[in-house]
Design a protein around this motif. Structure first.
Motif, PDB file in Angstrom:
ATOM      1  N   TYR A 113       0.836  -1.208   0.000  1.00 45.58           N
ATOM      2  CA  TYR A 113       0.000   0.000   0.000  1.00 45.58           C
ATOM      3  C   TYR A 113       0.868   1.254   0.000  1.00 45.58           C
ATOM      4  O   TYR A 113       0.548   2.242  -0.678  1.00 45.58           O
ATOM      5  N   LEU A 114       1.983   1.220   0.723  1.00 46.96           N
ATOM      6  CA  LEU A 114       2.869   2.375   0.785  1.00 46.96           C
ATOM      7  C   LEU A 114       3.660   2.563  -0.508  1.00 46.96           C
ATOM      8  O   LEU A 114       3.931   3.695  -0.920  1.00 46.96           O
ATOM      9  N   LEU A 115       4.028   1.472  -1.152  1.00 47.34           N
ATOM     10  CA  LEU A 115       4.862   1.546  -2.348  1.00 47.34           C
ATOM     11  C   LEU A 115       4.065   1.796  -3.629  1.00 47.34           C
ATOM     12  O   LEU A 115       4.583   2.407  -4.573  1.00 47.34           O
ATOM     13  N   ARG A 116       2.828   1.335  -3.680  1.00 44.68           N
ATOM     14  CA  ARG A 116       2.071   1.390  -4.925  1.00 44.68           C
ATOM     15  C   ARG A 116       1.910   2.808  -5.472  1.00 44.68           C
ATOM     16  O   ARG A 116       2.122   3.030  -6.672  1.00 44.68           O
ATOM     17  N   PRO A 117       1.554   3.827  -4.672  1.00 46.95           N
ATOM     18  CA  PRO A 117       1.431   5.178  -5.231  1.00 46.95           C
ATOM     19  C   PRO A 117       2.746   5.693  -5.812  1.00 46.95           C
ATOM     20  O   PRO A 117       2.747   6.383  -6.838  1.00 46.95           O
ATOM     21  N   TRP A 118       3.847   5.352  -5.176  1.00 45.22           N
ATOM     22  CA  TRP A 118       5.152   5.786  -5.688  1.00 45.22           C
ATOM     23  C   TRP A 118       5.449   5.132  -7.034  1.00 45.22           C
ATOM     24  O   TRP A 118       5.951   5.784  -7.963  1.00 45.22           O
ATOM     25  N   LEU A 119       5.116   3.856  -7.176  1.00 49.67           N
ATOM     26  CA  LEU A 119       5.332   3.160  -8.441  1.00 49.67           C
ATOM     27  C   LEU A 119       4.431   3.720  -9.535  1.00 49.67           C
ATOM     28  O   LEU A 119       4.849   3.845 -10.693  1.00 49.67           O
ATOM     29  N   MET A 120       3.205   4.063  -9.184  1.00 48.93           N
ATOM     30  CA  MET A 120       2.271   4.601 -10.169  1.00 48.93           C
ATOM     31  C   MET A 120       2.588   6.048 -10.529  1.00 48.93           C
ATOM     32  O   MET A 120       2.182   6.538 -11.593  1.00 48.93           O
ATOM     33  N   ALA A 121       3.306   6.764  -9.655  1.00 46.40           N
ATOM     34  CA  ALA A 121       3.664   8.154  -9.941  1.00 46.40           C
ATOM     35  C   ALA A 121       4.853   8.262 -10.891  1.00 46.40           C
ATOM     36  O   ALA A 121       5.141   9.338 -11.417  1.00 46.40           O
ATOM     37  N   SER A 122       5.539   7.146 -11.104  1.00 46.41           N
ATOM     38  CA  SER A 122       6.662   7.143 -12.038  1.00 46.41           C
ATOM     39  C   SER A 122       6.165   7.449 -13.440  1.00 46.41           C
ATOM     40  O   SER A 122       4.984   7.293 -13.758  1.00 46.41           O
ATOM     41  N   GLY A 130       7.623  -3.985 -11.711  1.00 43.71           N
ATOM     42  CA  GLY A 130       6.660  -3.235 -10.911  1.00 43.71           C
ATOM     43  C   GLY A 130       5.267  -3.820 -11.028  1.00 43.71           C
ATOM     44  O   GLY A 130       4.553  -3.948 -10.026  1.00 43.71           O
ATOM     45  N   ASP A 131       4.886  -4.198 -12.245  1.00 40.27           N
ATOM     46  CA  ASP A 131       3.569  -4.785 -12.468  1.00 40.27           C
ATOM     47  C   ASP A 131       3.467  -6.159 -11.818  1.00 40.27           C
ATOM     48  O   ASP A 131       2.475  -6.479 -11.163  1.00 40.27           O
ATOM     49  N   LEU A 132       4.499  -6.979 -11.994  1.00 40.83           N
ATOM     50  CA  LEU A 132       4.449  -8.326 -11.451  1.00 40.83           C
ATOM     51  C   LEU A 132       4.365  -8.324  -9.926  1.00 40.83           C
ATOM     52  O   LEU A 132       3.615  -9.098  -9.338  1.00 40.83           O
ATOM     53  N   PHE A 133       5.107  -7.444  -9.290  1.00 38.83           N
ATOM     54  CA  PHE A 133       5.207  -7.498  -7.838  1.00 38.83           C
ATOM     55  C   PHE A 133       4.172  -6.642  -7.112  1.00 38.83           C
ATOM     56  O   PHE A 133       3.772  -6.988  -5.996  1.00 38.83           O
ATOM     57  N   PHE A 134       3.710  -5.540  -7.719  1.00 33.68           N
ATOM     58  CA  PHE A 134       2.876  -4.631  -6.938  1.00 33.68           C
ATOM     59  C   PHE A 134       1.630  -4.109  -7.642  1.00 33.68           C
ATOM     60  O   PHE A 134       0.590  -3.950  -7.005  1.00 33.68           O
ATOM     61  N   THR A 135       1.689  -3.794  -8.913  1.00 34.41           N
ATOM     62  CA  THR A 135       0.606  -3.039  -9.537  1.00 34.41           C
ATOM     63  C   THR A 135      -0.286  -3.867 -10.446  1.00 34.41           C
ATOM     64  O   THR A 135      -1.276  -3.347 -10.970  1.00 34.41           O
ATOM     65  N   GLN A 181      -7.672   1.436  -8.216  1.00 32.23           N
ATOM     66  CA  GLN A 181      -6.435   1.828  -7.558  1.00 32.23           C
ATOM     67  C   GLN A 181      -6.711   2.026  -6.071  1.00 32.23           C
ATOM     68  O   GLN A 181      -7.384   2.959  -5.677  1.00 32.23           O
ATOM     69  N   GLN A 182      -6.190   1.162  -5.270  1.00 34.33           N
ATOM     70  CA  GLN A 182      -6.465   1.190  -3.836  1.00 34.33           C
ATOM     71  C   GLN A 182      -5.499   2.165  -3.154  1.00 34.33           C
ATOM     72  O   GLN A 182      -4.449   1.771  -2.643  1.00 34.33           O
ATOM     73  N   GLU A 183      -5.869   3.421  -3.158  1.00 29.18           N
ATOM     74  CA  GLU A 183      -5.037   4.451  -2.543  1.00 29.18           C
ATOM     75  C   GLU A 183      -5.926   5.573  -2.030  1.00 29.18           C
ATOM     76  O   GLU A 183      -7.098   5.677  -2.384  1.00 29.18           O
ATOM     77  N   GLY A 184      -5.366   6.392  -1.156  1.00 25.05           N
ATOM     78  CA  GLY A 184      -6.099   7.537  -0.640  1.00 25.05           C
ATOM     79  C   GLY A 184      -6.765   7.312   0.694  1.00 25.05           C
ATOM     80  O   GLY A 184      -7.238   8.257   1.325  1.00 25.05           O
ATOM     81  N   SER A 185      -6.805   6.073   1.158  1.00 23.67           N
ATOM     82  CA  SER A 185      -7.420   5.783   2.451  1.00 23.67           C
ATOM     83  C   SER A 185      -6.893   4.452   2.979  1.00 23.67           C
ATOM     84  O   SER A 185      -6.843   3.459   2.250  1.00 23.67           O
TER      85      SER A 185
END
Length: 412
Positions: free
Chosen positions: A160-169, A192-197, A280-284
């Motif tokens: 959850y902490l890493l996903r927004p950073w990966l998507m902001a790339s 990035g896709d395989l492991f997190f997104t 996208q599970q982010e923001g909460s």
């Protein structure tokens, strides 16, 4: 995904053997294959504006694929010492064999990824999971339990902490399609896709293989173990789902997620029941309290792992019953379960052939599913009765044997 063709040994009714255990595991794998086919071919939502979940979506979404992953861990445990993990050279040989077999699975997955098909193909993720679990193969039961519990609790928070950073790339580290050979040219995006997104985030899904290793290290031939798996898995699955429902309905989770939902085409009521892969599970932080299928949260991992444990327990018990009755009751399931890589690959290839095309005259979605399922069952039964491996299982077995014997060949 392995192939095992086993003759029935002569034994007294009610006795137990390694063959019975493997029959139960293969039967569970066959059930997982048929469940994944159902989510691929049958609608998981009603065709209406509200996207009401169907019973197929409510039953199989998230659970069939998780069962595959847990069974992978069980299979690895059984092939590396069962209750006592392999050590030394034997463990090193096993790891090399598994790594090469993972390479075969990845190659098949990357090839299928180049097809135009509206399916999330799991094989590349499955292969990477095999590689990621290699360091854990030498652990005994207690350390494995600790690792599995810790990974289930911690990995969703880290993701959850890493996903927004990966998507902001730029570009975002997300493929938006199934992994294919061309994606090897952009390794950061692929990893990035395989492991997190992606749909099957390997980082959290490693939990399933660790749970499978734990189950595989148990004394599966003892009568009490399948009972405990069935009963304990059922109770834990219900508790995890109940806790997730309470978090959403009674503790404020639903309202909080509705405020941050960034996918208006996905009604929150529906995706919490069937599938969160398009959101996208982010923001909460409330996303982490969900038990929704494919959310890869702690509660989802617990629920789906527990369901898998219960299914494995049920199949093992059915195997014991079949042995007592001297009837091969599990043959229709263990047949396709013994050659899932081949049957899954053919299934995806056939579905791709109908992509964006109308079904043949007189065919329905139900008919298409039953055709795929019946073919898988009949072909699997024939191969098992003839003691044949599936073509891709034969290739994977050959790679495994090559890896196991590599050091001996080089040194000899």
């Amino acid at each position: 995904m392995t192939s095992r063709a086993m003759a029935r040994p002569s034994r007294a009714p009610g006795s137990s053997s390694a063959t019975d255990r493997l029959r139960g595991i293969d039967a569970a794998r066959g059930l997982a294959l048929l469940g994944m086919m159902a989510t691929h071919l049958l609608p998981t939502f009603e065709s209406n504006a509200s996207l009401t979940p169907t019973w197929i979506g409510l039953t199989f979404s998230g659970r069939a694929a998780a069962l595959f992953a847990v069974l992978a861990g069980i299979g690895l445990a059984l092939s590396t010492g069962k209750q006592m993990p392999a050590e030394g050279r034997a463990l090193g040989a096993a790891r090399r064999g598994i790594a090469l077999r993972a390479g075969v699975i990845a190659a098949v997955g990357l090839t299928l990824g180049g097809m135009e098909v509206n399916l999330a193909i799991i094989l590349v993720h499955y292969a990477v999971l095999f590689l990621c679990v290699l360091p854990f193969l030498g652990l005994k039961l207690k350390p494995l339990c600790a690792w599995a519990a810790g990974w289930i609790l911690v990995s969703p928070v880290v993701a959850y902490l890493l996903r927004p950073w990966l998507m902001a790339s730029y570009p975002p580290l997300k493929l938006g399609h199934n992994p294919k050979w061309e994606d090897l040219l952009t390794p950061s995006q692929l990893l990035g896709d395989l492991f997190f997104t992606g749909v099957y985030p390997v980082f959290q899904w490693l939990s399933y293989l660790l749970v499978g290793l734990v189950i595989g290290r148990l004394a599966l031939t003892k009568a009490t173990v399948p009972v405990l798996l069935l009963a304990g898995g059922t109770v834990l699955a219900v508790l995890a789902k109940a806790l997730g429902t309470a978090a959403m309905e009674s503790w404020g989770g639903r309202a909080a997620l509705q405020d941050v939902l960034n996918a208006p085409n996905y009604p929150l009521d529906s995706v919490l029941q069937v599938n969160l892969t398009g959101v996208q599970q982010e923001g909460s932080w409330w996303w982490l309290a969900s038990a929704a299928p494919h959310s890869a949260t702690t509660l989802d991992l617990i629920h789906t792992s527990a369901v898998a444990a219960a299914v494995v327990g049920a199949c093992l018990l059915l195997g014991r019953l079949a042995d007592w009755l001297d009837l091969d009751l599990l043959l229709p399931l263990r047949g396709p379960g013994a050659m899932t890589l081949t049957l899954y690959t053919v299934h995806v290839w056939v579905v791709a052939g109908f992509y964006l095309k109308p079904l043949p005259a007189g065919w329905t979605q139900d008919g298409m599913y039953f055709a795929h399922a019946a073919t898988a069952i009949v072909v699997g039964m024939v191969f098992v009765l003839l003691k044949w491996r599936g073509p891709l299982e034969w290739l994977g077995h050959g790679a495994n044997q090559l890896g196991r014997q590599g050091r001996i060949v080089l040194s000899g």
